[in-house]
Design a protein around this motif. Structure first.
Motif, PDB file in Angstrom:
ATOM      1  N   ILE A 110       1.361  -0.984  -0.024  1.00 52.95           N
ATOM      2  CA  ILE A 110       0.193   0.152  -0.216  1.00 52.95           C
ATOM      3  C   ILE A 110       1.088   1.112   0.106  1.00 52.95           C
ATOM      4  N   THR A 111       0.549   1.883  -0.617  1.00 56.46           N
ATOM      5  CA  THR A 111       1.162   3.350  -1.097  1.00 56.46           C
ATOM      6  C   THR A 111       0.594   4.653  -1.118  1.00 56.46           C
ATOM      7  N   GLU A 112       1.034   5.494  -1.231  1.00 55.26           N
ATOM      8  CA  GLU A 112       0.420   6.670  -1.583  1.00 55.26           C
ATOM      9  C   GLU A 112      -0.187   7.267  -3.125  1.00 55.26           C
ATOM     10  N   ALA A 113      -0.522   7.516  -3.635  1.00 50.78           N
ATOM     11  CA  ALA A 113      -0.987   7.088  -4.864  1.00 50.78           C
ATOM     12  C   ALA A 113      -1.079   8.237  -5.570  1.00 50.78           C
ATOM     13  N   THR A 114       0.072   9.106  -6.835  1.00 51.50           N
ATOM     14  CA  THR A 114       0.020   9.587  -7.148  1.00 51.50           C
ATOM     15  C   THR A 114      -0.384  10.073  -8.582  1.00 51.50           C
ATOM     16  N   GLY A 115      -0.551  11.227  -9.186  1.00 46.64           N
ATOM     17  CA  GLY A 115      -1.612  11.496 -10.392  1.00 46.64           C
ATOM     18  C   GLY A 115      -2.912  11.103 -10.622  1.00 46.64           C
ATOM     19  N   PRO A 116      -3.329  11.083 -11.600  1.00 44.52           N
ATOM     20  CA  PRO A 116      -4.607  11.190 -11.776  1.00 44.52           C
ATOM     21  C   PRO A 116      -4.638  10.083 -11.716  1.00 44.52           C
ATOM     22  N   GLY A 117      -6.390  10.194 -11.382  1.00 48.57           N
ATOM     23  CA  GLY A 117      -6.888   9.007 -11.567  1.00 48.57           C
ATOM     24  C   GLY A 117      -8.505   8.636 -10.533  1.00 48.57           C
ATOM     25  N   LEU A 118      -8.690   7.429 -10.792  1.00 47.29           N
ATOM     26  CA  LEU A 118     -10.579   7.629 -10.660  1.00 47.29           C
ATOM     27  C   LEU A 118     -10.746   7.339  -9.129  1.00 47.29           C
ATOM     28  N   ALA A 119     -11.530   7.852  -7.946  1.00 45.40           N
ATOM     29  CA  ALA A 119     -11.993   7.869  -6.512  1.00 45.40           C
ATOM     30  C   ALA A 119     -12.613   7.087  -6.276  1.00 45.40           C
ATOM     31  N   THR A 120     -12.300   5.423  -6.525  1.00 44.57           N
ATOM     32  CA  THR A 120     -12.693   4.316  -6.247  1.00 44.57           C
ATOM     33  C   THR A 120     -12.446   3.569  -4.574  1.00 44.57           C
ATOM     34  N   ASN A 121     -13.984   3.104  -4.642  1.00 45.84           N
ATOM     35  CA  ASN A 121     -13.231   2.315  -3.319  1.00 45.84           C
ATOM     36  C   ASN A 121     -13.444   3.267  -1.953  1.00 45.84           C
ATOM     37  N   PRO A 122     -14.516   3.883  -2.390  1.00 42.80           N
ATOM     38  CA  PRO A 122     -14.288   5.265  -0.835  1.00 42.80           C
ATOM     39  C   PRO A 122     -14.234   4.260   0.472  1.00 42.80           C
ATOM     40  N   ILE A 123     -13.628   4.310   1.034  1.00 46.11           N
ATOM     41  CA  ILE A 123     -12.962   4.167   2.857  1.00 46.11           C
ATOM     42  C   ILE A 123     -12.728   5.184   3.614  1.00 46.11           C
ATOM     43  N   THR A 124     -13.745   4.745   5.382  1.00 44.80           N
ATOM     44  CA  THR A 124     -13.761   6.619   5.736  1.00 44.80           C
ATOM     45  C   THR A 124     -13.616   5.679   7.196  1.00 44.80           C
ATOM     46  N   ILE A 125     -12.532   6.729   7.819  1.00 45.93           N
ATOM     47  CA  ILE A 125     -11.918   5.908   8.652  1.00 45.93           C
ATOM     48  C   ILE A 125     -12.186   6.753  10.183  1.00 45.93           C
ATOM     49  N   THR A 126     -13.177   6.080  11.225  1.00 49.75           N
ATOM     50  CA  THR A 126     -13.291   7.143  12.165  1.00 49.75           C
ATOM     51  C   THR A 126     -13.446   6.612  13.258  1.00 49.75           C
ATOM     52  N   GLY A 127     -13.888   7.484  14.069  1.00 45.05           N
ATOM     53  CA  GLY A 127     -13.571   6.555  15.808  1.00 45.05           C
ATOM     54  C   GLY A 127     -13.503   8.092  16.745  1.00 45.05           C
ATOM     55  N   ILE A 128     -13.436   7.844  18.216  1.00 50.60           N
ATOM     56  CA  ILE A 128     -12.989   8.875  18.738  1.00 50.60           C
ATOM     57  C   ILE A 128     -11.416  10.098  19.318  1.00 50.60           C
ATOM     58  N   PRO A 129     -11.607  10.748  20.137  1.00 47.81           N
ATOM     59  CA  PRO A 129     -10.602  11.780  19.159  1.00 47.81           C
ATOM     60  C   PRO A 129      -9.466  10.653  20.607  1.00 47.81           C
ATOM     61  N   GLY A 130      -7.961  10.620  19.691  1.00 47.09           N
ATOM     62  CA  GLY A 130      -7.104  10.200  20.077  1.00 47.09           C
ATOM     63  C   GLY A 130      -6.892   9.166  20.096  1.00 47.09           C
ATOM     64  N   ALA A 131      -7.411   8.064  18.681  1.00 53.51           N
ATOM     65  CA  ALA A 131      -7.443   6.783  18.456  1.00 53.51           C
ATOM     66  C   ALA A 131      -6.192   6.247  17.910  1.00 53.51           C
ATOM     67  N   GLY A 132      -6.176   7.660  17.326  1.00 52.24           N
ATOM     68  CA  GLY A 132      -4.891   6.452  16.181  1.00 52.24           C
ATOM     69  C   GLY A 132      -4.764   7.097  14.736  1.00 52.24           C
ATOM     70  N   LYS A 133      -6.216   7.179  14.588  1.00 48.01           N
ATOM     71  CA  LYS A 133      -6.241   7.466  12.974  1.00 48.01           C
ATOM     72  C   LYS A 133      -5.578   8.208  11.638  1.00 48.01           C
ATOM     73  N   THR A 134      -4.943   9.775  12.591  1.00 51.22           N
ATOM     74  CA  THR A 134      -3.760  10.206  11.716  1.00 51.22           C
ATOM     75  C   THR A 134      -2.897   9.194  11.362  1.00 51.22           C
ATOM     76  N   VAL A 135      -2.556   9.184  12.360  1.00 51.78           N
ATOM     77  CA  VAL A 135      -0.811   8.241  12.422  1.00 51.78           C
ATOM     78  C   VAL A 135      -0.845   7.159  12.081  1.00 51.78           C
ATOM     79  N   PHE A 136      -2.016   6.419  12.107  1.00 53.79           N
ATOM     80  CA  PHE A 136      -2.585   4.851  11.675  1.00 53.79           C
ATOM     81  C   PHE A 136      -2.300   4.978   9.683  1.00 53.79           C
ATOM     82  N   TYR A 137      -3.088   6.184   9.632  1.00 57.24           N
ATOM     83  CA  TYR A 137      -2.607   6.193   8.266  1.00 57.24           C
ATOM     84  C   TYR A 137      -1.742   6.444   7.201  1.00 57.24           C
ATOM     85  N   GLU A 138      -0.763   7.003   8.320  1.00 64.98           N
ATOM     86  CA  GLU A 138       1.001   7.876   7.627  1.00 64.98           C
ATOM     87  C   GLU A 138       1.512   6.140   7.366  1.00 64.98           C
ATOM     88  N   ALA A 139       1.496   5.348   8.679  1.00 60.59           N
ATOM     89  CA  ALA A 139       1.920   3.986   8.845  1.00 60.59           C
ATOM     90  C   ALA A 139       1.596   3.632   7.979  1.00 60.59           C
TER      91      ALA A 139
END
Ligand code: GTP
Ligand code: MG
Length: 295
Positions: A35-64
């Protein structure tokens, strides 16, 4: 039904073994899911939402997950806004993109707007990652930390780490209950196909992992927490694919509240890599199967 929970438990256990061994092992992990960050143009398929209460680790998880976290980088701060990303998932010859949206945990108009834009009024992700950390949430501001300390200490009660964890778990349960009820009653995420409960920051409580597993994963008949009960409701009332996966994103010490002893990470970066590999594998499996499933 118990087959489902048995399967999820054995997956959890095989990941635990692999982490203890320090290698991805053969616990169902498919080699080569990247899994890598996509670069360049491309279709926004497969929408995924990450949610949860504050300070659970969502932002850092995405980076990892997207492997954009550099060692020595400064720690995250409280997210004020929705965070939108595009990732590429690759396994053998299969390649696809997924649009990942991270909803900020804090109650705010920004959070409500993010939920409206991604999950309500006809909008819907295909996949949802519900982020938990067994009560090891970060309380961002000192004023909030003081308030929690005062509330928990009312009547001279002892404030220890389990009391603080209990506080966060209650908030998490209310948040998850609202989400589950809304999904079941069709008020949000009408095109949802799968849901993963991410049990994160396991590096801080690896020595108590079995307790966390039993909290988040329903057991045999009659043996489940209130959280597990909600998962059972989802399994009974919907046809969503479900998973519960342990995760660790970054080795950072955790301070429950000022004055309480800090907990340091019990895992190293290589072991976090094993957790990431298994999580990436699970995500790939769900995105892939979702693509072949309903539209
Ligand atoms: N030890 C450890 N710390 C973590 C892990 N993931 C996140 N953290 C820490 O937990 C804190 C909160 O992480 P964030 O990712 O910013 O939390 P968030 O869910 O985005 O929080 P909001 O932006 O308030 O919604 C930060 O100090 C992170 O470094 C983990 O896997 N292990
Ligand atoms: Mg955040």
């Amino acid at each position: 039904m118990s087959d489902l929970w048995d399967g999820l438990r054995s997956r959890w256990e095989s990941i635990r073994h692999a982490v203890d061994a320090g290698t991805p092992g053969n616990g169902g992990v498919r080699q080569g899911v990247a899994i890598t960050e996509a670069t360049g143009p491309g279709l926004a398929t497969n929408p995924i939402t990450i949610t949860g209460i504050p300070g659970a680790g969502k932002t850092v998880f995405y980076e990892a997950l997207a492997q954009t976290l550099r060692s020595g980088a400064p720690d995250s701060t409280r997210s004020q806004k929705i965070e939108k990303h595009m990732i590429q998932l690759a396994a053998n010859r299969w390649r696809n993109r997924a649009a990942v949206t991270v909803i900020p945990g804090q109650d705010s108009t920004e959070r409500e707007k993010a939920l409206d834009d991604t999950m309500r009024n006809g909008a819907s992700p295909h996949g949802l990652v519900y982020f938990t950390c067994w009560g090891h949430n970060r309380i961002w501001y000192r004023s909030d930390q003081r308030e929690v300390l005062e509330r928990l200490g009312e009547g001279g009660r002892v404030v220890d780490e389990d009391a603080v964890r209990g506080w966060h778990l209650n908030k998490e349960l209310l948040d998850f209950r609202t989400l589950v009820d809304d999904i079941i009653e069709g008020r949000v995420a009408e095109r949802l196909r799968w849901l993963i409960v991410a049990v994160s920051k396991v590096d801080i409580y690896w020595d108590r992992l079995a307790e966390a597993r039993d909290y988040y994963l329903p057991g045999e008949q009659g043996r489940h927490s209130q959280f597990g009960e909600l998962l059972r409701d989802l399994a009974v009332e919907t046809s969503l694919r479900l998973a519960v996966l342990p995760m660790g994103s970054r080795v950072i010490r955790h301070q429950f509240l000022p004055g309480l002893p800090a907990r340091t990470s019990q895992l190293d970066d290589a072991q976090l890599g094993v957790l990431r590999a298994h999580f990436s594998n699970g995500l790939h499996e769900f995105v892939h199967s979702g693509e072949q499933g309903r539209t």
